[in-house]
Scaffold this active site. Structure first.
Site, PDB file in Angstrom:
ATOM      1  CG  PHE A  85     -10.353  -7.739  -7.055  1.00  9.34           C
ATOM      2  CD1 PHE A  85     -11.442  -8.610  -7.157  1.00  9.34           C
ATOM      3  CD2 PHE A  85      -9.485  -7.635  -8.137  1.00  9.34           C
ATOM      4  CE1 PHE A  85     -11.627  -9.372  -8.313  1.00  9.34           C
ATOM      5  CE2 PHE A  85      -9.673  -8.382  -9.289  1.00  9.34           C
ATOM      6  CZ  PHE A  85     -10.739  -9.260  -9.381  1.00  9.34           C
TER       7      PHE A  85
ATOM      8  NE  ARG B 119      -2.690  -1.276   3.527  1.00  8.04           N
ATOM      9  CZ  ARG B 119      -3.018  -2.530   3.807  1.00  8.04           C
ATOM     10  NH1 ARG B 119      -3.735  -3.230   2.973  1.00  8.04           N
ATOM     11  NH2 ARG B 119      -2.639  -3.106   4.938  1.00  8.04           N
TER      12      ARG B 119
ATOM     13  CG  ASP C 276     -14.841  -5.269  -3.379  1.00 14.42           C
ATOM     14  OD1 ASP C 276     -13.640  -5.491  -3.110  1.00 14.42           O
ATOM     15  OD2 ASP C 276     -15.761  -6.050  -3.055  1.00 14.42           O
ATOM     16  CB  SER C 277     -18.468  -8.037  -6.245  1.00 11.71           C
ATOM     17  OG  SER C 277     -17.665  -8.780  -5.360  1.00 11.71           O
TER      18      SER C 277
ATOM     19  CG  ASP D 241      -4.880  -7.535  -3.478  1.00 10.31           C
ATOM     20  OD1 ASP D 241      -4.400  -8.682  -3.614  1.00 10.31           O
ATOM     21  OD2 ASP D 241      -5.106  -7.018  -2.365  1.00 10.31           O
TER      22      ASP D 241
ATOM     23  CB  CYS E 159      -3.359 -13.767  -1.822  1.00  7.24           C
ATOM     24  SG  CYS E 159      -5.119 -13.819  -2.155  1.00  7.24           S
TER      25      CYS E 159
HETATM   26  N1  SAH Z   1      -7.014  -5.184  -2.122  1.00  2.04           N
HETATM   27  C1  SAH Z   1      -7.689  -5.359  -0.875  1.00  2.04           C
HETATM   28  C2  SAH Z   1      -7.991  -6.816  -0.583  1.00  2.04           C
HETATM   29  C3  SAH Z   1      -8.768  -7.519  -1.666  1.00  2.04           C
HETATM   30  S1  SAH Z   1      -9.682  -8.851  -1.081  1.00  2.04           S
HETATM   31  C4  SAH Z   1      -6.883  -4.713   0.249  1.00  2.04           C
HETATM   32  O1  SAH Z   1      -5.705  -4.389   0.060  1.00  2.04           O
HETATM   33  O2  SAH Z   1      -7.429  -4.525   1.340  1.00  2.04           O
HETATM   34  C5  SAH Z   1     -10.661  -9.296  -2.409  1.00  2.04           C
HETATM   35  C6  SAH Z   1     -11.875  -8.419  -2.640  1.00  2.04           C
HETATM   36  O3  SAH Z   1     -12.409  -8.796  -3.898  1.00  2.04           O
HETATM   37  C7  SAH Z   1     -13.020  -8.552  -1.665  1.00  2.04           C
HETATM   38  O4  SAH Z   1     -13.326  -7.282  -1.142  1.00  2.04           O
HETATM   39  C8  SAH Z   1     -14.200  -9.111  -2.478  1.00  2.04           C
HETATM   40  O5  SAH Z   1     -15.434  -8.511  -2.113  1.00  2.04           O
HETATM   41  C9  SAH Z   1     -13.824  -8.705  -3.858  1.00  2.04           C
HETATM   42  N2  SAH Z   1     -14.297  -9.552  -4.975  1.00  2.04           N
HETATM   43  C10 SAH Z   1     -14.279 -10.899  -5.067  1.00  2.04           C
HETATM   44  N3  SAH Z   1     -14.669 -11.294  -6.305  1.00  2.04           N
HETATM   45  C11 SAH Z   1     -14.930 -10.164  -7.013  1.00  2.04           C
HETATM   46  C12 SAH Z   1     -15.337  -9.897  -8.349  1.00  2.04           C
HETATM   47  N4  SAH Z   1     -15.529 -10.895  -9.228  1.00  2.04           N
HETATM   48  N5  SAH Z   1     -15.500  -8.620  -8.734  1.00  2.04           N
HETATM   49  C13 SAH Z   1     -15.277  -7.597  -7.850  1.00  2.04           C
HETATM   50  N6  SAH Z   1     -14.870  -7.791  -6.586  1.00  2.04           N
HETATM   51  C14 SAH Z   1     -14.699  -9.058  -6.157  1.00  2.04           C
END
Ligand code: SAH
Length: 393
Positions: A224, A208, A246-247, A296, A336
């Site tokens: 995400f 970050r 994000d979804s 991510d 991850c």
């Molecule tokens: N980058 C973030 C962590 C990501 S975790 C950080 O640094 O804090 C993964 C995220 O992806 C979650 O919030 C989940 O809601 C979202 N997610 C999962 N599948 C998805 C999709 N197909 N489209 C959009 N978001 C998604």
């Protein structure tokens, strides 16, 4: 003492200090240990290999506590391991009050995760062995950290594989509402009760910061985004605009609350509740492009068995992200997934660049922050990997 004997020739990995005994390596069991009981692991010829926690429900039939025959597995032993793990974090000097204090196998405490969020600990007991010592570990953690509050988030799916049912709730003190942490000059509200993992992606802390350093005057796309970690870092670093996708509506709400908490410019932030796979295509159809893109995604491949399907998903989002990248732009792309190693990940991104007809170079690497150490004998602990990719101008 209950004893597990390995098949002939199956002692190698334990001799190399890998802490898992797979069911297929087991020749026979002497005694009738219950889940979580300490057993001795011996080679076919009877030589001592380890003290381990027995887990009859799991393919990982035993997890090693100690490779030293003279060591007794008791409260003093656990105290020693906790003291060592906590002391290691004090050396890190990270600019934050939120740290992972115990990282399971990598800290010699298989199945135990302890995250510190200011004065609140969040713990996960994810193996039969950690579960067996739960009460002892709770009292030791209260004593050794001096934290006022402790919350349990033993609701991760991996518990099922150990034959354990999910459990969550307050173990000690209360749960501060809101629970706010500080990291690299930014504040984040953490949802310990309902959030992902134990509430926050502590492993991305250094990354970050790096994104913040790269973001000045850039148009940024953060896919995400969860509770907004990379989005806030980019805005604090002077990004011209940040579109976060994000979804999860709850995650986006949290991210926006976090933005206001830091008095960052709301007019530079856009939030989109949508599927990233579709959004990347839509943005391309709309003729949009970006200077800096963060990808991510969640764990597409928890184990190597999921690698093929996961590879396709990683390739897809990276291909479309590369197409959205302006010449001279940067893509920070992460995985991850334990089931996708660093070499395979780089190969996938290479394939994505080929299919996107984009020339691209690796100009940096990302990994988990140092409070998520990787034991040299437990490569599975290295799950988070990332590449910084530059599209030539
Ligand atoms: N980058 C973030 C962590 C990501 S975790 C950080 O640094 O804090 C993964 C995220 O992806 C979650 O919030 C989940 O809601 C979202 N997610 C999962 N599948 C998805 C999709 N197909 N489209 C959009 N978001 C998604």
């Amino acid at each position: 003492m209950d004893t597990l004997f390995l098949k002939a020739g199956r002692e190698k990995s334990l001799q190399h200090r890998h802490p898992w005994v797979f069911s297929g390596a087991v020749e026979r069991l002497k005694g009738e240990p219950q889940a979580g009981d300490t057993i001795i692991v011996r080679s076919a010829s009877g030589g001592f290999l380890a003290h381990a926690a027995y887990s009859p429900a799991s393919q990982i039939r035993a997890r090693v506590w100690s490779f030293q025959e003279s060591e007794a597995i008791d409260a003093d032993f656990l105290r020693g391991r906790l003291v060592r793990a906590i002391a290691a974090r004090q050396m890190l000097g990270a600019d934050t009050d939120a740290l992972r204090l115990v990282h399971s196998e990598s800290d010699g405490l298989p199945g135990l995760i302890v995250d510190r969020y200011a004065e609140t600990l969040v713990v996960q007991f994810l193996s039969a062995g950690a579960e067996r010592w739960r009460d002892t570990l709770i009292s030791l953690l209260v004593e050794l950290t001096g934290c006022a509050n402790m919350y349990e988030r033993s609701d991760a799916e991996v518990r099922e594989l150990e034959g354990l049912s999910p459990r969550k709730g307050i173990l000690h003190g209360t749960l501060p509402m809101p629970l706010i942490i500080h990291e690299h000059g930014l504040k984040y509200q953490v949802d310990v009760e309902h959030g992902q993992k134990t509430g926050f992606y502590l492993d991305q802390r250094d990354n970050r910061k790096r994104i913040g350093e790269l973001a000045a005057d850039k148009d940024v796309l953060n896919c995400f985004c969860y509770s907004g970690g990379f989005s806030l870092s980019a805005l604090a670093g002077g990004a011209k605009s940040v579109l976060s996708v994000d979804s999860s509506a709850e995650a986006l709400q949290f991210a926006q609350d976090n933005l206001r908490l830091n008095h960052l410019p709301e007019d530079r932030a856009q939030w989109l509740e949508a599927d990233v796979f579709k959004t990347l295509r839509n943005l391309r159809d709309q003729g949009k492009s970006f200077d800096l893109i963060v990808l991510d995604p969640p764990k597409f491949a928890p184990t190597a068995q999921h690698a093929t399907k996961a590879s396709r998903a990683y390739k897809d989002i990276n291909l479309w992200a590369l197409k959205l990248l302006r010449p001279g732009g940067l893509l920070a792309t992460f995985s991850c997934s334990g089931g996708i190693g660093p070499e395979l990940f780089q190969k996938i991104i290479g394939g994505a660049a080929l299919d996107a007809h984009v020339d691209a170079h690796v100009v940096g690497h990302f990994s988990a922050s140092a409070d998520h150490p990787v034991s040299l004998h437990f490569p599975e602990g290295e799950y988070l990997k990332g590449l910084l990719i530059r599209r030539p101008a």
